[in-house]
Write a protein that holds these residues in place. Structure first.
Motif, PDB file in Angstrom:
ATOM      1  N   ALA A 214       0.817  -1.219   0.000  1.00  0.00           N
ATOM      2  CA  ALA A 214       0.000   0.000   0.000  1.00  0.00           C
ATOM      3  C   ALA A 214       0.851   1.269   0.000  1.00  0.00           C
ATOM      4  CB  ALA A 214      -0.933  -0.004   1.215  1.00  0.00           C
ATOM      5  N   VAL A 215       2.154   1.144   0.320  1.00  0.00           N
ATOM      6  CA  VAL A 215       3.044   2.316   0.334  1.00  0.00           C
ATOM      7  C   VAL A 215       4.261   2.033  -0.544  1.00  0.00           C
ATOM      8  CG1 VAL A 215       2.283   3.153   2.586  1.00  0.00           C
ATOM      9  CG2 VAL A 215       4.145   1.482   2.478  1.00  0.00           C
ATOM     10  N   LYS A 216       4.061   1.293  -1.634  1.00  0.00           N
ATOM     11  CA  LYS A 216       5.163   0.733  -2.407  1.00  0.00           C
ATOM     12  C   LYS A 216       6.092   1.770  -3.028  1.00  0.00           C
ATOM     13  CE  LYS A 216       2.365   0.158  -6.621  1.00  0.00           C
ATOM     14  NZ  LYS A 216       1.825  -0.843  -7.577  1.00  0.00           N
ATOM     15  N   SER A 217       5.610   2.982  -3.287  1.00  0.00           N
ATOM     16  CA  SER A 217       6.436   3.990  -3.947  1.00  0.00           C
ATOM     17  C   SER A 217       7.023   5.007  -2.978  1.00  0.00           C
ATOM     18  CB  SER A 217       5.610   4.726  -5.010  1.00  0.00           C
ATOM     19  OG  SER A 217       4.522   5.410  -4.408  1.00  0.00           O
ATOM     20  N   SER A 218       6.884   4.768  -1.671  1.00  0.00           N
ATOM     21  CA  SER A 218       7.284   5.766  -0.680  1.00  0.00           C
ATOM     22  C   SER A 218       8.749   5.628  -0.271  1.00  0.00           C
ATOM     23  CB  SER A 218       6.407   5.629   0.579  1.00  0.00           C
ATOM     24  OG  SER A 218       6.873   6.493   1.593  1.00  0.00           O
ATOM     25  N   LEU A 219       9.444   6.769  -0.213  1.00  0.00           N
ATOM     26  CA  LEU A 219      10.809   6.802   0.319  1.00  0.00           C
ATOM     27  C   LEU A 219      10.809   6.926   1.836  1.00  0.00           C
ATOM     28  CD1 LEU A 219      12.552   9.109  -2.318  1.00  0.00           C
ATOM     29  CD2 LEU A 219      13.032   6.697  -1.910  1.00  0.00           C
ATOM     30  N   VAL A 220       9.665   7.246   2.418  1.00  0.00           N
ATOM     31  CA  VAL A 220       9.517   7.294   3.882  1.00  0.00           C
ATOM     32  C   VAL A 220       8.360   6.371   4.257  1.00  0.00           C
ATOM     33  CG1 VAL A 220      10.582   9.530   4.361  1.00  0.00           C
ATOM     34  CG2 VAL A 220       8.219   9.466   3.569  1.00  0.00           C
ATOM     35  N   GLU A 221       8.524   5.111   3.883  1.00  0.00           N
ATOM     36  CA  GLU A 221       7.447   4.133   4.036  1.00  0.00           C
ATOM     37  C   GLU A 221       7.039   3.924   5.479  1.00  0.00           C
ATOM     38  OE1 GLU A 221      10.643   1.882   5.580  1.00  0.00           O
ATOM     39  OE2 GLU A 221      10.602   3.175   3.823  1.00  0.00           O
TER      40      GLU A 221
END
Length: 368
Positions: free
Chosen positions: A218-225
């Protein structure tokens, strides 16, 4: 000048409240009638040969009996796998899996954590970074705290042993931000997603809830997952607890000044929501709150004006209390003005890279 000093008094009181409000890991009292839940320790590794011995040794030293440890070798090009096999030495609690090719739209670490979650069998998932070291009763005390607070996700900022000069100036500021600016009572008792903080080096999660909210996918593209995952949990009405874990967890984040600079440059502007306004406002505030008191202090010494002296003293005392709570080095609080200047430089550098669409380099991968 009186109003200026009142700001420092207010910030000091807020910090004291936050230190008192942030729960520490509780003592574990096992119930002989209830079986211990299985805890899966999940570690993504990409070119982590220097950290293998420490993390494997600390996991082997854990006293919690019902655990498994799954390690993902994320296409390392160094001796990570060789070192893993050497240190694990046939211990059946450990499993090494090979990381798949990074899929489009995913950030490397998030992709690795997603694969780890699919391989985990535990009732609870503990995501830790390869540069972490755990005290022997960490799992018992973390489980007890999560159950006592009804946390679906328990996280915290580890103790940060520092070596290089840039690391000493910048890395401990993570604790400064949390203890000074996050309303801990609101963050831990309210499900407002904006009042969230998390640290990806230590994320203890109830697996059932993790799967229900969509997990790392659900947060696959986040750099601050880590922060985005905590926000997702709150959006889905699950409790997130930020605890003071410095008594049990240490994190050796960086080895060189270059790693420190690149690591913070990768995360800091993204963590501010890619907002130039946030960078400008914070830079102005940090200059007024952490840097300006020093020349005022010097002037106050020469003129004998206590109103000019007090803001600097209060600011240093505030940082001293934070460092003591975070088990940081004794005199590091004295470097606060210099730390603030470096942080302002990092924020603006990170913002400029974003605006020029230069992206960020980390672990041999490029991110926009």
């Amino acid at each position: 000048m009186i109003y200026y000093m009142l700001l420092f008094i207010f910030m000091l009181l807020l910090t004291i409240v936050n230190i008192k409000a942030m729960p520490k890991l509780k003592r574990y009292e096992p119930d002989s009638k209830t079986p211990q839940p299985l805890i899966s320790i999940l570690i993504p590794m990409r070119n982590e040969e220097r950290n293998v011995k420490r993390i494997i040794s600390s996991i082997k030293g854990l006293t919690y009996s019902n655990l498994e440890c799954v390690i993902l070798d994320d296409q390392s090009t160094d001796q990570t796998r060789t070192q893993l096999l050497k240190e694990i030495h046939g211990d059946p609690r450990f499993t090494i899996i090979e990381g798949k090719e990074l899929r489009e739209g995913w950030v490397g670490k998030v992709h690795a954590c997603h694969q780890l979650s699919q391989a985990a069998n535990g009732d609870y998932l503990l995501f830790v970074d390869a540069d972490v070291e755990l005290k022997e009763r960490t799992l018992e005390h973390t489980l007890a705290t999560a159950q006592a607070t009804k946390a679906a996700l328990l996280t915290g900022f580890p103790r940060f042993p520092v070596k290089t000069w840039l690391e000493a100036l910048v890395v401990p500021l993570q604790h400064v931000v949390v203890f000074s600016y996050l309303p801990v009572v609101v963050a831990n008792r309210n499900k407002m997603s904006k009042a969230s903080a998390a640290h990806g080096a230590f994320m203890f999660i109830k697996k059932e809830t993790y799967e229900a909210v969509g997990g790392h996918e659900a947060v696959k593209s986040s750099l601050v997952e880590d922060v985005h995952l905590a926000q997702l949990f709150k959006q889905k009405k699950h409790r997130v607890i930020l605890a003071n874990i410095t008594s049990h967890v240490s994190c050796y984040m960086y080895e060189t000044t270059e790693e420190v600079w690149n690591g913070f440059a990768k995360n800091i502007f993204v963590g501010l929501g890619r907002s130039a306004k946030a960078v400008w406002v914070l830079s102005f505030f940090f200059a007024c709150y952490y840097v300006l008191p020093l020349p005022f202090f010097i002037a106050g010494i020469f003129t004998g004006n206590m109103l000019w002296i007090l803001p600097f003293c209060i600011m240093l005392f505030q940082r001293f209390l934070i460092d003591r709570s975070a088990q940081q080095k004794g005199l590091l609080f004295c470097t606060m003005p210099a730390s603030a200047i470096v942080l302002m430089l990092l924020m603006n550098h990170s913002m400029k890279r974003e605006r020029k669409k230069q992206g960020y380099e980390w672990k041999g991968r490029h991110y926009q």
